[in-house]
Design a protein around this motif. Structure first.
Motif, PDB file in Angstrom:
ATOM      1  N   ALA A  93      -5.385  23.497  17.387  1.00  0.00           N
ATOM      2  CA  ALA A  93      -4.357  22.967  18.289  1.00  0.00           C
ATOM      3  C   ALA A  93      -4.490  21.463  18.348  1.00  0.00           C
ATOM      4  O   ALA A  93      -5.537  20.903  17.999  1.00  0.00           O
ATOM      5  N   ARG A  94      -3.449  20.810  18.814  1.00  0.00           N
ATOM      6  CA  ARG A  94      -3.547  19.353  18.994  1.00  0.00           C
ATOM      7  C   ARG A  94      -4.616  19.022  20.024  1.00  0.00           C
ATOM      8  O   ARG A  94      -5.401  18.084  19.861  1.00  0.00           O
ATOM      9  N   SER A  95      -4.655  19.783  21.106  1.00  0.00           N
ATOM     10  CA  SER A  95      -5.671  19.588  22.135  1.00  0.00           C
ATOM     11  C   SER A  95      -5.829  20.881  22.911  1.00  0.00           C
ATOM     12  O   SER A  95      -4.966  21.768  22.861  1.00  0.00           O
ATOM     13  N   PHE A  96      -6.945  20.973  23.633  1.00  0.00           N
ATOM     14  CA  PHE A  96      -7.255  22.172  24.398  1.00  0.00           C
ATOM     15  C   PHE A  96      -7.567  21.809  25.844  1.00  0.00           C
ATOM     16  O   PHE A  96      -8.020  20.700  26.148  1.00  0.00           O
ATOM     17  N   LEU A  97      -7.357  22.761  26.735  1.00  0.00           N
ATOM     18  CA  LEU A  97      -7.712  22.612  28.133  1.00  0.00           C
ATOM     19  C   LEU A  97      -9.196  22.886  28.337  1.00  0.00           C
ATOM     20  O   LEU A  97      -9.855  23.490  27.473  1.00  0.00           O
ATOM     21  N   HIS A  98      -9.712  22.477  29.481  1.00  0.00           N
ATOM     22  CA  HIS A  98     -11.117  22.705  29.807  1.00  0.00           C
ATOM     23  C   HIS A  98     -11.393  24.207  29.881  1.00  0.00           C
ATOM     24  O   HIS A  98     -10.734  24.934  30.616  1.00  0.00           O
ATOM     25  N   ASN A  99     -12.353  24.661  29.092  1.00  0.00           N
ATOM     26  CA  ASN A  99     -12.764  26.065  29.018  1.00  0.00           C
ATOM     27  C   ASN A  99     -11.711  26.986  28.396  1.00  0.00           C
ATOM     28  O   ASN A  99     -11.854  28.216  28.471  1.00  0.00           O
ATOM     29  N   GLN A 100     -10.691  26.425  27.764  1.00  0.00           N
ATOM     30  CA  GLN A 100      -9.627  27.273  27.214  1.00  0.00           C
ATOM     31  C   GLN A 100     -10.148  28.174  26.098  1.00  0.00           C
ATOM     32  O   GLN A 100      -9.855  29.378  26.086  1.00  0.00           O
ATOM     33  N   VAL A 101     -10.904  27.630  25.175  1.00  0.00           N
ATOM     34  CA  VAL A 101     -11.382  28.439  24.048  1.00  0.00           C
ATOM     35  C   VAL A 101     -12.314  29.542  24.539  1.00  0.00           C
ATOM     36  O   VAL A 101     -12.198  30.708  24.149  1.00  0.00           O
TER      37      VAL A 101
ATOM     38  N   GLY B   8     -13.578  35.135  25.538  1.00  0.00           N
ATOM     39  CA  GLY B   8     -14.086  36.127  26.478  1.00  0.00           C
ATOM     40  C   GLY B   8     -13.082  37.223  26.759  1.00  0.00           C
ATOM     41  O   GLY B   8     -13.436  38.408  26.885  1.00  0.00           O
ATOM     42  N   THR B   9     -11.802  36.863  26.840  1.00  0.00           N
ATOM     43  CA  THR B   9     -10.744  37.852  27.049  1.00  0.00           C
ATOM     44  C   THR B   9     -10.569  38.728  25.816  1.00  0.00           C
ATOM     45  O   THR B   9     -10.450  39.961  25.928  1.00  0.00           O
ATOM     46  N   LEU B  10     -10.574  38.125  24.637  1.00  0.00           N
ATOM     47  CA  LEU B  10     -10.413  38.907  23.412  1.00  0.00           C
ATOM     48  C   LEU B  10     -11.593  39.845  23.181  1.00  0.00           C
ATOM     49  O   LEU B  10     -11.421  40.942  22.612  1.00  0.00           O
ATOM     50  N   GLU B  11     -12.777  39.443  23.619  1.00  0.00           N
ATOM     51  CA  GLU B  11     -13.936  40.356  23.496  1.00  0.00           C
ATOM     52  C   GLU B  11     -13.694  41.633  24.278  1.00  0.00           C
ATOM     53  O   GLU B  11     -14.076  42.727  23.843  1.00  0.00           O
ATOM     54  N   ARG B  12     -13.043  41.525  25.434  1.00  0.00           N
ATOM     55  CA  ARG B  12     -12.731  42.714  26.233  1.00  0.00           C
ATOM     56  C   ARG B  12     -11.758  43.624  25.492  1.00  0.00           C
ATOM     57  O   ARG B  12     -11.827  44.847  25.580  1.00  0.00           O
ATOM     58  N   VAL B  13     -10.835  43.006  24.739  1.00  0.00           N
ATOM     59  CA  VAL B  13      -9.924  43.794  23.907  1.00  0.00           C
ATOM     60  C   VAL B  13     -10.705  44.509  22.810  1.00  0.00           C
ATOM     61  O   VAL B  13     -10.532  45.707  22.573  1.00  0.00           O
ATOM     62  N   GLY B  14     -11.590  43.774  22.136  1.00  0.00           N
ATOM     63  CA  GLY B  14     -12.381  44.370  21.063  1.00  0.00           C
ATOM     64  C   GLY B  14     -13.290  45.480  21.535  1.00  0.00           C
ATOM     65  O   GLY B  14     -13.556  46.444  20.800  1.00  0.00           O
ATOM     66  N   ALA B  15     -13.758  45.380  22.769  1.00  0.00           N
ATOM     67  CA  ALA B  15     -14.642  46.412  23.329  1.00  0.00           C
ATOM     68  C   ALA B  15     -13.869  47.616  23.841  1.00  0.00           C
ATOM     69  O   ALA B  15     -14.474  48.630  24.206  1.00  0.00           O
ATOM     70  N   GLY B  16     -12.544  47.530  23.886  1.00  0.00           N
ATOM     71  CA  GLY B  16     -11.721  48.644  24.343  1.00  0.00           C
ATOM     72  C   GLY B  16     -11.436  48.640  25.831  1.00  0.00           C
ATOM     73  O   GLY B  16     -10.765  49.548  26.340  1.00  0.00           O
ATOM     74  N   ALA B  17     -11.917  47.622  26.558  1.00  0.00           N
ATOM     75  CA  ALA B  17     -11.668  47.548  27.999  1.00  0.00           C
ATOM     76  C   ALA B  17     -10.251  47.071  28.310  1.00  0.00           C
ATOM     77  O   ALA B  17      -9.717  47.373  29.378  1.00  0.00           O
ATOM     78  N   TRP B  18      -9.674  46.292  27.407  1.00  0.00           N
ATOM     79  CA  TRP B  18      -8.299  45.816  27.529  1.00  0.00           C
ATOM     80  C   TRP B  18      -7.506  46.293  26.308  1.00  0.00           C
ATOM     81  O   TRP B  18      -8.069  46.447  25.213  1.00  0.00           O
ATOM     82  N   SER B  19      -6.205  46.475  26.481  1.00  0.00           N
ATOM     83  CA  SER B  19      -5.326  46.668  25.325  1.00  0.00           C
ATOM     84  C   SER B  19      -4.871  45.299  24.838  1.00  0.00           C
ATOM     85  O   SER B  19      -4.891  44.320  25.600  1.00  0.00           O
ATOM     86  N   PRO B  20      -4.438  45.175  23.586  1.00  0.00           N
ATOM     87  CA  PRO B  20      -3.944  43.874  23.109  1.00  0.00           C
ATOM     88  C   PRO B  20      -2.793  43.321  23.952  1.00  0.00           C
ATOM     89  O   PRO B  20      -2.709  42.109  24.177  1.00  0.00           O
ATOM     90  N   ASP B  21      -1.927  44.196  24.459  1.00  0.00           N
ATOM     91  CA  ASP B  21      -0.787  43.728  25.249  1.00  0.00           C
ATOM     92  C   ASP B  21      -1.205  43.168  26.613  1.00  0.00           C
ATOM     93  O   ASP B  21      -0.449  42.398  27.229  1.00  0.00           O
ATOM     94  N   GLN B  22      -2.399  43.533  27.077  1.00  0.00           N
ATOM     95  CA  GLN B  22      -2.865  42.984  28.352  1.00  0.00           C
ATOM     96  C   GLN B  22      -3.151  41.483  28.255  1.00  0.00           C
ATOM     97  O   GLN B  22      -3.156  40.788  29.269  1.00  0.00           O
TER      98      GLN B  22
END
Length: 257
Positions: free
Chosen positions: A194-202, A207-221
């Motif tokens: 990205a051109r720039s990122f917000l504080h703690n954005q990455v 951390g959110t995508l890890e929850r998807v990978g672990a099955g706790a979240w669906s991709p649409d969440q």
């Protein structure tokens, strides 16, 4: 005063972050500025492409400094490296640049890598360099969830409450999620541009995508969380030790690469 760009690599573990701290905590900026005072009369304030947080690493940080004398770039890098020992900071290259070059404001893109180790056995060689979880992750599901974050969005959900950016609206150019076999497990690598990122954005995104990978979240969440524009809708913020600033991109590469 001649201006020089520096290409910098560092291990973020011992540091309070890139930025010099008022309380005297060890910072990457602070030790580099101290090294400058050892090689001449200059005590420059250096500016960087990205102000990485405590514990975050860099493989391609860029900074600039104005000096009172001309230096051969190769000798400048060598002299700084000599005085940076034993800190885990290395000047990979130095280059003379135009006076209007600015490490932060001239950058047109920043690239980050996040390394996530999936295995039960503790990390040894990569201890402090990866985030480790004991379970396996669904890489395809994480990649699907990441697609909801591509493009221009209000990223209020995915930025720290203390973020000082004037607007939460940012545009992410790409997020890739790939898996790489390692002994007794798998490493998942997230690469964001990205051109720039917000504080703690990455770290909030990973951390959110890890929850998807672990099955706790669906991709649409992930889309639901983004559209909530509410920090409380974010998944856990992952620790800093897996995050690397890998590259800052400029209209013209100051190091000739």
């Amino acid at each position: 005063m001649p201006r020089y760009a520096l290409l910098i690599e560092y291990h973020g573990g011992p540091f309070s972050g890139w930025q010099r701290q008022a309380g005297g905590q060890l910072s990457v900026q602070g030790v580099i500025e101290a090294a400058f005072t050892k090689i001449g009369p200059d005590a420059p304030t250096i500016a960087a492409a990205g102000r990485t947080d405590a514990g975050v690493h860099a493989a391609g940080q860029v900074a600039h400094a104005d000096l009172s004398r001309d230096w051969d770039p190769f000798k400048l890098a060598g002299a700084l490296n000599f005085h940076l020992r034993p800190h885990p900071v290395s000047i990979l290259a130095a280059a003379r640049v135009e006076e209007d070059f600015h490490a932060r404001f001239s950058a047109v893109e920043r690239q980050y890598l996040f390394r996530l180790l999936c295995r039960r056995a503790p990390a040894t060689h990569d201890r402090g360099l990866v985030w480790q979880v004991p379970h396996q992750l669904d890489v395809a599901a994480m990649a699907e969830g990441a697609q909801h974050l591509i493009g221009l969005h209000d990223f209020t959900t995915f930025r720290a409450t203390q973020c000082q950016a004037k607007s939460p609206v940012k545009s992410i150019d790409s997020i890739s999620v790939t898996s790489h076999p390692v002994p007794a497990g798998m490493e998942v690598q997230f690469r964001l541009r990205a051109r720039s990122f917000l504080h703690n954005q990455v770290r909030s995104i990973v951390g959110t995508l890890e929850r998807v990978g672990a099955g706790a979240w669906s991709p649409d969440q992930v889309k639901t969380a983004l559209e909530a524009r509410d920090r409380s809708a974010c998944g856990p913020v992952c620790p800093p030790e897996g995050l690397y600033l890998t590259r800052a991109v400029y209209p013209s590469d100051p190091f000739g690469g």
